[in-house]
Design a protein around this motif. Structure first.
Motif, PDB file in Angstrom:
ATOM      1  N   VAL A  44       0.924  -1.249  -0.063  1.00  0.00           N
ATOM      2  CA  VAL A  44       0.107   0.047   0.097  1.00  0.00           C
ATOM      3  C   VAL A  44       0.985   1.172   0.107  1.00  0.00           C
ATOM      4  O   VAL A  44       0.705   2.488  -0.672  1.00  0.00           O
ATOM      5  N   GLY A  45       1.956   1.162   0.969  1.00  0.00           N
ATOM      6  CA  GLY A  45       3.006   2.057   0.588  1.00  0.00           C
ATOM      7  C   GLY A  45       4.312   1.753   0.330  1.00  0.00           C
ATOM      8  O   GLY A  45       4.450   0.409  -0.229  1.00  0.00           O
ATOM      9  N   PRO A  46       5.050   2.690  -0.073  1.00  0.00           N
ATOM     10  CA  PRO A  46       6.663   2.312  -0.528  1.00  0.00           C
ATOM     11  C   PRO A  46       7.328   1.189   0.501  1.00  0.00           C
ATOM     12  O   PRO A  46       7.191   1.206   1.800  1.00  0.00           O
ATOM     13  N   HIS A  47       8.207   0.482  -0.204  1.00  0.00           N
ATOM     14  CA  HIS A  47       9.031  -0.186   0.729  1.00  0.00           C
ATOM     15  C   HIS A  47       9.906   0.618   1.460  1.00  0.00           C
ATOM     16  O   HIS A  47      10.320   1.658   1.155  1.00  0.00           O
ATOM     17  N   LEU A  48      10.302   0.182   2.870  1.00  0.00           N
ATOM     18  CA  LEU A  48      11.161   1.039   3.728  1.00  0.00           C
ATOM     19  C   LEU A  48      12.575   0.573   3.687  1.00  0.00           C
ATOM     20  O   LEU A  48      13.552   1.118   4.765  1.00  0.00           O
ATOM     21  N   GLY A  49      13.042  -0.435   3.150  1.00  0.00           N
ATOM     22  CA  GLY A  49      14.304  -0.781   2.920  1.00  0.00           C
ATOM     23  C   GLY A  49      15.333   0.322   2.439  1.00  0.00           C
ATOM     24  O   GLY A  49      14.998   0.927   1.316  1.00  0.00           O
ATOM     25  N   GLY A  50      16.436   0.509   3.403  1.00  0.00           N
ATOM     26  CA  GLY A  50      17.178   1.595   2.961  1.00  0.00           C
ATOM     27  C   GLY A  50      16.518   3.080   2.984  1.00  0.00           C
ATOM     28  O   GLY A  50      17.017   3.908   2.378  1.00  0.00           O
ATOM     29  N   ILE A  51      15.568   3.285   3.610  1.00  0.00           N
ATOM     30  CA  ILE A  51      14.927   4.865   3.704  1.00  0.00           C
ATOM     31  C   ILE A  51      15.797   5.669   4.333  1.00  0.00           C
ATOM     32  O   ILE A  51      15.863   6.783   3.950  1.00  0.00           O
ATOM     33  N   VAL A  52      16.717   5.309   5.270  1.00  0.00           N
ATOM     34  CA  VAL A  52      17.478   6.451   5.952  1.00  0.00           C
ATOM     35  C   VAL A  52      18.534   6.742   4.975  1.00  0.00           C
ATOM     36  O   VAL A  52      19.071   5.817   4.516  1.00  0.00           O
ATOM     37  N   GLY A  53      18.399   8.169   4.672  1.00  0.00           N
ATOM     38  CA  GLY A  53      19.524   8.699   3.666  1.00  0.00           C
ATOM     39  C   GLY A  53      18.850   8.829   2.195  1.00  0.00           C
ATOM     40  O   GLY A  53      19.540   9.388   1.319  1.00  0.00           O
ATOM     41  N   ASP A  76      16.399  11.873   6.733  1.00  0.00           N
ATOM     42  CA  ASP A  76      17.525  11.583   7.740  1.00  0.00           C
ATOM     43  C   ASP A  76      16.767  11.263   9.059  1.00  0.00           C
ATOM     44  O   ASP A  76      15.530  11.440   9.029  1.00  0.00           O
ATOM     45  N   GLU A  77      17.398  11.130  10.310  1.00  0.00           N
ATOM     46  CA  GLU A  77      16.742  11.073  11.685  1.00  0.00           C
ATOM     47  C   GLU A  77      15.551  12.241  11.884  1.00  0.00           C
ATOM     48  O   GLU A  77      14.603  11.969  12.387  1.00  0.00           O
ATOM     49  N   ALA A  78      16.026  13.371  11.693  1.00  0.00           N
ATOM     50  CA  ALA A  78      15.296  14.401  12.134  1.00  0.00           C
ATOM     51  C   ALA A  78      14.219  14.553  11.177  1.00  0.00           C
ATOM     52  O   ALA A  78      13.019  14.939  11.457  1.00  0.00           O
ATOM     53  N   ALA A  79      14.186  14.393   9.927  1.00  0.00           N
ATOM     54  CA  ALA A  79      13.105  14.345   8.886  1.00  0.00           C
ATOM     55  C   ALA A  79      12.155  13.210   9.188  1.00  0.00           C
ATOM     56  O   ALA A  79      10.998  13.106   9.217  1.00  0.00           O
ATOM     57  N   LEU A  80      12.719  12.001   9.592  1.00  0.00           N
ATOM     58  CA  LEU A  80      11.832  10.915   9.827  1.00  0.00           C
ATOM     59  C   LEU A  80      11.049  11.299  11.280  1.00  0.00           C
ATOM     60  O   LEU A  80       9.912  10.793  11.427  1.00  0.00           O
ATOM     61  N   ASP A  81      11.599  11.790  12.207  1.00  0.00           N
ATOM     62  CA  ASP A  81      11.092  12.073  13.362  1.00  0.00           C
ATOM     63  C   ASP A  81       9.891  12.951  13.222  1.00  0.00           C
ATOM     64  O   ASP A  81       8.578  12.963  13.667  1.00  0.00           O
ATOM     65  N   LYS A  82      10.076  14.154  12.423  1.00  0.00           N
ATOM     66  CA  LYS A  82       8.991  14.917  12.141  1.00  0.00           C
ATOM     67  C   LYS A  82       7.867  14.397  11.592  1.00  0.00           C
ATOM     68  O   LYS A  82       6.937  14.554  11.764  1.00  0.00           O
ATOM     69  N   TRP A  83       8.217  13.588  10.371  1.00  0.00           N
ATOM     70  CA  TRP A  83       7.220  12.986   9.718  1.00  0.00           C
ATOM     71  C   TRP A  83       6.530  11.918  10.497  1.00  0.00           C
ATOM     72  O   TRP A  83       5.130  11.784  10.444  1.00  0.00           O
TER      73      TRP A  83
END
Length: 118
Positions: A44-53, A76-83
């Motif tokens: 339903v959503g995109p795969h999350l393998g390799g998402i960081v970076g 990155d960590e900050a963008a993922l935390d906000k998301w």
């Protein structure tokens, strides 16, 4: 003085993105994501393998919203935390309908787990 002590106590009580996180605990938090996301293939959503970076909206063969395509986000960590606090608050118009993860420790642990995915 009292205000400073209270402010310091409040800051100390909130885990930060850069805190020592527990990837194994994050694997459990990832169960909240599994309804829509897999590690190795789009669902339903995109795969999350390799998402960081990775640049947002860059997984091949997934139809992203225009809002996310135009966001300019790199995960990155900050963008993922906000998301993860609320995707539609972070990027209005996103297709991701998820209320977010309110607990900062859970978010940090999830991000640590996502960082292990290749």
């Amino acid at each position: 003085m009292r205000k400073w002590v209270l402010a310091i106590a409040m800051i100390a009580a909130v885990p930060s993105v850069g805190m020592a996180a527990d990837a194994e605990a994050g694997k459990t938090v990832f169960n909240k994501c599994k309804a829509c996301h897999q590690v190795d293939k789009n669902a339903v959503g995109p795969h999350l393998g390799g998402i960081v970076g990775r640049k947002a909206a860059s997984v091949a063969d997934y139809n992203y919203s225009e809002a996310l395509k135009k966001s300019g986000i790199t995960w990155d960590e900050a963008a993922l935390d906000k998301w993860l606090q609320g995707p539609s608050k972070d990027v209005p118009g996103t297709k991701m309908i998820f209320p977010g993860i309110k607990d900062a420790t859970d978010r940090a642990n999830l991000i640590a787990y996502l960082a292990t995915l290749k």
